[in-house]
Design a protein around this motif. Structure first.
Motif, PDB file in Angstrom:
ATOM      1  N   ALA A  54       0.837  -1.197   0.000  1.00  0.00           N
ATOM      2  CA  ALA A  54       0.000   0.000   0.000  1.00  0.00           C
ATOM      3  C   ALA A  54       0.876   1.253   0.000  1.00  0.00           C
ATOM      4  CB  ALA A  54      -0.922   0.001   1.208  1.00  0.00           C
ATOM      5  N   ARG A  55       0.303   2.357  -0.505  1.00  0.00           N
ATOM      6  CA  ARG A  55       1.022   3.628  -0.561  1.00  0.00           C
ATOM      7  C   ARG A  55       0.238   4.692   0.201  1.00  0.00           C
ATOM      8  NH1 ARG A  55       1.311   3.189  -7.102  1.00  0.00           N
ATOM      9  NH2 ARG A  55       2.552   1.251  -7.216  1.00  0.00           N
ATOM     10  N   SER A  56       0.940   5.697   0.664  1.00  0.00           N
ATOM     11  CA  SER A  56       0.287   6.750   1.443  1.00  0.00           C
ATOM     12  C   SER A  56      -0.692   7.560   0.603  1.00  0.00           C
ATOM     13  CB  SER A  56       1.338   7.682   2.048  1.00  0.00           C
ATOM     14  OG  SER A  56       2.117   8.293   1.035  1.00  0.00           O
ATOM     15  N   ASP A  57      -0.501   7.540  -0.735  1.00  0.00           N
ATOM     16  CA  ASP A  57      -1.430   8.300  -1.580  1.00  0.00           C
ATOM     17  C   ASP A  57      -2.493   7.419  -2.237  1.00  0.00           C
ATOM     18  OD1 ASP A  57       0.105   6.961  -3.440  1.00  0.00           O
ATOM     19  OD2 ASP A  57       0.691   8.746  -4.576  1.00  0.00           O
ATOM     20  N   ASP A  58      -2.591   6.164  -1.827  1.00  0.00           N
ATOM     21  CA  ASP A  58      -3.687   5.321  -2.319  1.00  0.00           C
ATOM     22  C   ASP A  58      -5.031   5.894  -1.854  1.00  0.00           C
ATOM     23  OD1 ASP A  58      -2.225   3.404  -3.695  1.00  0.00           O
ATOM     24  OD2 ASP A  58      -2.045   2.063  -1.957  1.00  0.00           O
ATOM     25  N   ILE A  59      -6.047   5.700  -2.677  1.00  0.00           N
ATOM     26  CA  ILE A  59      -7.409   6.101  -2.317  1.00  0.00           C
ATOM     27  C   ILE A  59      -8.185   4.814  -2.071  1.00  0.00           C
ATOM     28  CG2 ILE A  59      -9.537   7.114  -3.216  1.00  0.00           C
ATOM     29  CD1 ILE A  59      -7.884   9.226  -4.573  1.00  0.00           C
ATOM     30  N   LYS A 112      -2.820 -10.615  -9.356  1.00  0.00           N
ATOM     31  CA  LYS A 112      -3.365  -9.252  -9.378  1.00  0.00           C
ATOM     32  C   LYS A 112      -2.497  -8.266  -8.595  1.00  0.00           C
ATOM     33  CE  LYS A 112      -7.455  -6.674  -7.831  1.00  0.00           C
ATOM     34  NZ  LYS A 112      -8.885  -6.769  -7.484  1.00  0.00           N
ATOM     35  N   TYR A 113      -1.998  -8.694  -7.449  1.00  0.00           N
ATOM     36  CA  TYR A 113      -1.307  -7.773  -6.550  1.00  0.00           C
ATOM     37  C   TYR A 113       0.082  -7.410  -7.063  1.00  0.00           C
ATOM     38  CZ  TYR A 113      -5.310  -9.557  -4.223  1.00  0.00           C
ATOM     39  OH  TYR A 113      -6.612  -9.927  -3.980  1.00  0.00           O
ATOM     40  N   GLU A 114       0.704  -8.319  -7.813  1.00  0.00           N
ATOM     41  CA  GLU A 114       1.970  -7.979  -8.474  1.00  0.00           C
ATOM     42  C   GLU A 114       1.726  -6.899  -9.524  1.00  0.00           C
ATOM     43  OE1 GLU A 114       4.060 -11.296 -10.062  1.00  0.00           O
ATOM     44  OE2 GLU A 114       3.888 -12.500  -8.234  1.00  0.00           O
ATOM     45  N   ARG A 115       0.619  -7.021 -10.251  1.00  0.00           N
ATOM     46  CA  ARG A 115       0.294  -6.001 -11.260  1.00  0.00           C
ATOM     47  C   ARG A 115      -0.032  -4.672 -10.587  1.00  0.00           C
ATOM     48  NH1 ARG A 115      -2.895 -10.365 -13.133  1.00  0.00           N
ATOM     49  NH2 ARG A 115      -4.827  -9.255 -12.582  1.00  0.00           N
ATOM     50  N   MET A 116      -0.771  -4.743  -9.481  1.00  0.00           N
ATOM     51  CA  MET A 116      -1.136  -3.515  -8.776  1.00  0.00           C
ATOM     52  C   MET A 116       0.094  -2.796  -8.232  1.00  0.00           C
ATOM     53  SD  MET A 116      -4.636  -4.501  -6.722  1.00  0.00           S
ATOM     54  CE  MET A 116      -4.798  -2.835  -6.055  1.00  0.00           C
ATOM     55  N   ASN A 117       1.093  -3.547  -7.791  1.00  0.00           N
ATOM     56  CA  ASN A 117       2.312  -2.934  -7.269  1.00  0.00           C
ATOM     57  C   ASN A 117       3.062  -2.145  -8.341  1.00  0.00           C
ATOM     58  OD1 ASN A 117       2.078  -3.762  -4.585  1.00  0.00           O
ATOM     59  ND2 ASN A 117       3.098  -5.722  -4.972  1.00  0.00           N
ATOM     60  N   LYS A 118       2.798  -2.439  -9.605  1.00  0.00           N
ATOM     61  CA  LYS A 118       3.471  -1.751 -10.711  1.00  0.00           C
ATOM     62  C   LYS A 118       2.667  -0.572 -11.255  1.00  0.00           C
ATOM     63  CE  LYS A 118       5.700  -6.056 -12.158  1.00  0.00           C
ATOM     64  NZ  LYS A 118       5.789  -7.098 -13.212  1.00  0.00           N
ATOM     65  N   LEU A 119       1.431  -0.435 -10.804  1.00  0.00           N
ATOM     66  CA  LEU A 119       0.594   0.659 -11.287  1.00  0.00           C
ATOM     67  C   LEU A 119       1.080   1.996 -10.746  1.00  0.00           C
ATOM     68  CD1 LEU A 119      -3.028  -0.794 -10.923  1.00  0.00           C
ATOM     69  CD2 LEU A 119      -1.730  -0.476 -13.038  1.00  0.00           C
ATOM     70  N   PRO A 120       0.942   3.060 -11.537  1.00  0.00           N
ATOM     71  CA  PRO A 120       1.332   4.388 -11.040  1.00  0.00           C
ATOM     72  C   PRO A 120       0.323   4.891 -10.005  1.00  0.00           C
ATOM     73  CG  PRO A 120       0.290   4.586 -13.191  1.00  0.00           C
ATOM     74  CD  PRO A 120       0.449   3.115 -12.940  1.00  0.00           C
ATOM     75  N   ARG A 122      -2.276   7.820  -8.618  1.00  0.00           N
ATOM     76  CA  ARG A 122      -2.931   7.294  -7.450  1.00  0.00           C
ATOM     77  C   ARG A 122      -3.796   6.109  -7.799  1.00  0.00           C
ATOM     78  NH1 ARG A 122      -5.401  11.999  -3.615  1.00  0.00           N
ATOM     79  NH2 ARG A 122      -3.468  13.006  -3.020  1.00  0.00           N
ATOM     80  N   ARG A 123      -3.678   5.059  -6.995  1.00  0.00           N
ATOM     81  CA  ARG A 123      -4.500   3.883  -7.205  1.00  0.00           C
ATOM     82  C   ARG A 123      -5.806   4.021  -6.420  1.00  0.00           C
ATOM     83  NH1 ARG A 123      -0.136  -0.618  -5.503  1.00  0.00           N
ATOM     84  NH2 ARG A 123      -0.431   0.564  -3.577  1.00  0.00           N
ATOM     85  N   VAL A 124      -6.898   3.561  -7.033  1.00  0.00           N
ATOM     86  CA  VAL A 124      -8.203   3.558  -6.367  1.00  0.00           C
ATOM     87  C   VAL A 124      -8.547   2.109  -6.023  1.00  0.00           C
ATOM     88  CG1 VAL A 124     -10.646   4.127  -6.557  1.00  0.00           C
ATOM     89  CG2 VAL A 124      -8.945   5.608  -7.627  1.00  0.00           C
ATOM     90  N   ILE A 125      -8.802   1.845  -4.750  1.00  0.00           N
ATOM     91  CA  ILE A 125      -9.024   0.483  -4.275  1.00  0.00           C
ATOM     92  C   ILE A 125     -10.300   0.437  -3.445  1.00  0.00           C
ATOM     93  CG2 ILE A 125      -8.076  -1.384  -2.863  1.00  0.00           C
ATOM     94  CD1 ILE A 125      -5.274  -0.114  -3.377  1.00  0.00           C
ATOM     95  N   PHE A 126     -11.193  -0.501  -3.771  1.00  0.00           N
ATOM     96  CA  PHE A 126     -12.410  -0.712  -2.973  1.00  0.00           C
ATOM     97  C   PHE A 126     -12.266  -2.025  -2.200  1.00  0.00           C
ATOM     98  CE2 PHE A 126     -14.882   0.932  -6.965  1.00  0.00           C
ATOM     99  CZ  PHE A 126     -14.248   2.150  -6.878  1.00  0.00           C
ATOM    100  N   THR A 127     -12.942  -2.120  -1.071  1.00  0.00           N
ATOM    101  CA  THR A 127     -12.944  -3.384  -0.342  1.00  0.00           C
ATOM    102  C   THR A 127     -14.140  -3.491   0.587  1.00  0.00           C
ATOM    103  OG1 THR A 127     -11.667  -4.836   1.117  1.00  0.00           O
ATOM    104  CG2 THR A 127     -11.510  -2.477   1.551  1.00  0.00           C
ATOM    105  N   HIS A 128     -14.621  -4.738   0.780  1.00  0.00           N
ATOM    106  CA  HIS A 128     -15.667  -5.028   1.764  1.00  0.00           C
ATOM    107  C   HIS A 128     -15.065  -5.667   3.025  1.00  0.00           C
ATOM    108  CE1 HIS A 128     -18.657  -4.116  -1.191  1.00  0.00           C
ATOM    109  NE2 HIS A 128     -18.552  -5.232  -1.869  1.00  0.00           N
ATOM    110  N   LEU A 129     -13.754  -5.757   3.108  1.00  0.00           N
ATOM    111  CA  LEU A 129     -13.102  -6.538   4.160  1.00  0.00           C
ATOM    112  C   LEU A 129     -13.050  -5.834   5.510  1.00  0.00           C
ATOM    113  CD1 LEU A 129     -10.040  -7.911   2.155  1.00  0.00           C
ATOM    114  CD2 LEU A 129     -12.109  -9.177   2.791  1.00  0.00           C
ATOM    115  N   LEU A 130     -12.970  -6.646   6.575  1.00  0.00           N
ATOM    116  CA  LEU A 130     -12.695  -6.136   7.901  1.00  0.00           C
ATOM    117  C   LEU A 130     -11.273  -5.564   7.935  1.00  0.00           C
ATOM    118  CD1 LEU A 130     -14.102  -9.062  10.072  1.00  0.00           C
ATOM    119  CD2 LEU A 130     -15.089  -6.779   9.859  1.00  0.00           C
TER     120      LEU A 130
END
Length: 313
Positions: A54-59, A112-120, A122-130
């Motif tokens: 995760a990054r500090s500028d992730d949304i 998926k997460y290896e690909r996400m780590n390479k994305l510029p 700001r990344r937008v991420i949704f989740t239903h998780l605890l």
């Protein structure tokens, strides 16, 4: 339809097609004591998820199913589109550009997460998780999280209609059957009251902002402005009103087949407040009122939900 948006629709439609071939008792699996749809999630993906940095500028948008995550997700995606266009010195106008990965963190393949780590950024991420089931880097790296919550009676009502319209979730013969499942922790992504209780521990975190479905419905202009401010994104009045219009229920329902494929037909049903009054019996009202008060009534999130206003007949 561009590739990323098509990916969104294709994943959902494939899951529904698979669900049509399965028996009701095969649709959910348990991981760490919580049920998830087998057509969307897997234990292997959950284990691979920890590799996300995760990054500090992730949304990050966190919300229990049917709390309005697709709605608020549209707002967040439009905010990032505006920011990117401004950074690239292009005309600042929202269009149909979409995310480069399926936005729900826990849905996808193990790579998926290896690909996400390479994305510029700001990344937008949704989740239903605890919160404890998110990758540890989310809190370690101080990513900003928008926590979306909704009054439990409308959420349960929406989840009931949703479940009965989707082949990838177990359906229910009656509302009474669903209510029992909802109150006895037999729902996909777990118990909503537990969800609120667990997230309440982070309600005072400076990197977490809580917004309710109801307050966003009451004043979408102020809601969008507050969300943009939290993520450090300034908006002109024109940009603000464009986002509000694009994220209106009418607009999203109209564009639902383009944005979510066949899934869109059931995703955007009413988008209203107080629809629960058509289903809840007096006994069910009393049971949920008691559970709410016992589990989260006096907490920060409990107060934020304004239960007395939205959940009392």
């Amino acid at each position: 339809m561009d590739k990323p948006r098509k990916k969104f629709a294709d994943i959902l439609e494939k899951a529904m097609d698979t669900g049509n071939t399965m028996d009701r008792d095969e649709l959910l699996f348990s991981y760490k004591g919580i049920l998830y749809p087998v057509t969307l999630c897997s234990a292997e993906v959950f284990r691979a998820m920890e590799s996300l940095e995760a990054r500090s500028d992730d949304i990050i948008l966190a919300g229990y199913p049917k709390s309005g995550t697709n709605w608020v997700g549209q707002i967040l995606s439009d905010l990032v589109t505006i920011l990117e266009k401004r950074t690239q010195n292009k005309a600042s106008s929202v269009n149909d550009e979409e995310l480069e990965e399926f936005p729900y963190l826990e849905i996808g393949d193990t790579e998926k997460y290896e690909r996400m780590n390479k994305l510029p950024s700001r990344r937008v991420i949704f989740t239903h998780l605890l919160p404890e089931n998110l990758p540890r880097s989310v809190f370690r790296n101080k990513a900003k999280i928008l926590l979306l919550i909704r009054n439990p009676k409308d959420l349960a009502t929406s989840f009931y209609h949703f479940s009965n319209s989707l082949s990838l979730l177990p359906s229910y013969e009656t509302w009474d059957d669903f209510f029992v499942a909802f109150m006895t922790k037999k729902m996909p992504w777990g118990c909503y009251f537990e969800y609120l209780s667990k997230w309440n521990k982070y309600a005072d975190d400076e990197n977490v902002m809580t917004i309710t479905y109801e307050e966003l419905k009451e004043n979408p202009v102020l809601g969008v402005k507050n969300i943009a401010d939290f993520f450090g994104i300034s908006l002109t009045d024109e940009e603000l009103h464009i986002i509000v219009e694009r994220s209106s229920f009418q607009s999203m329902k109209k564009n639902s087949q383009k944005t979510h494929g066949e899934f869109g037909k059931v995703l955007f049903r009413k988008g209203s407040v107080s629809d629960w009054k058509k289903l809840f019996s007096e006994d069910q009202n009393e049971k949920m009122d008691k559970t709410f008060e016992e589990r989260i009534g006096g907490t920060k999130l409990g107060k934020k939900l304004k239960y007395e206003i939205y959940c009392k007949a």
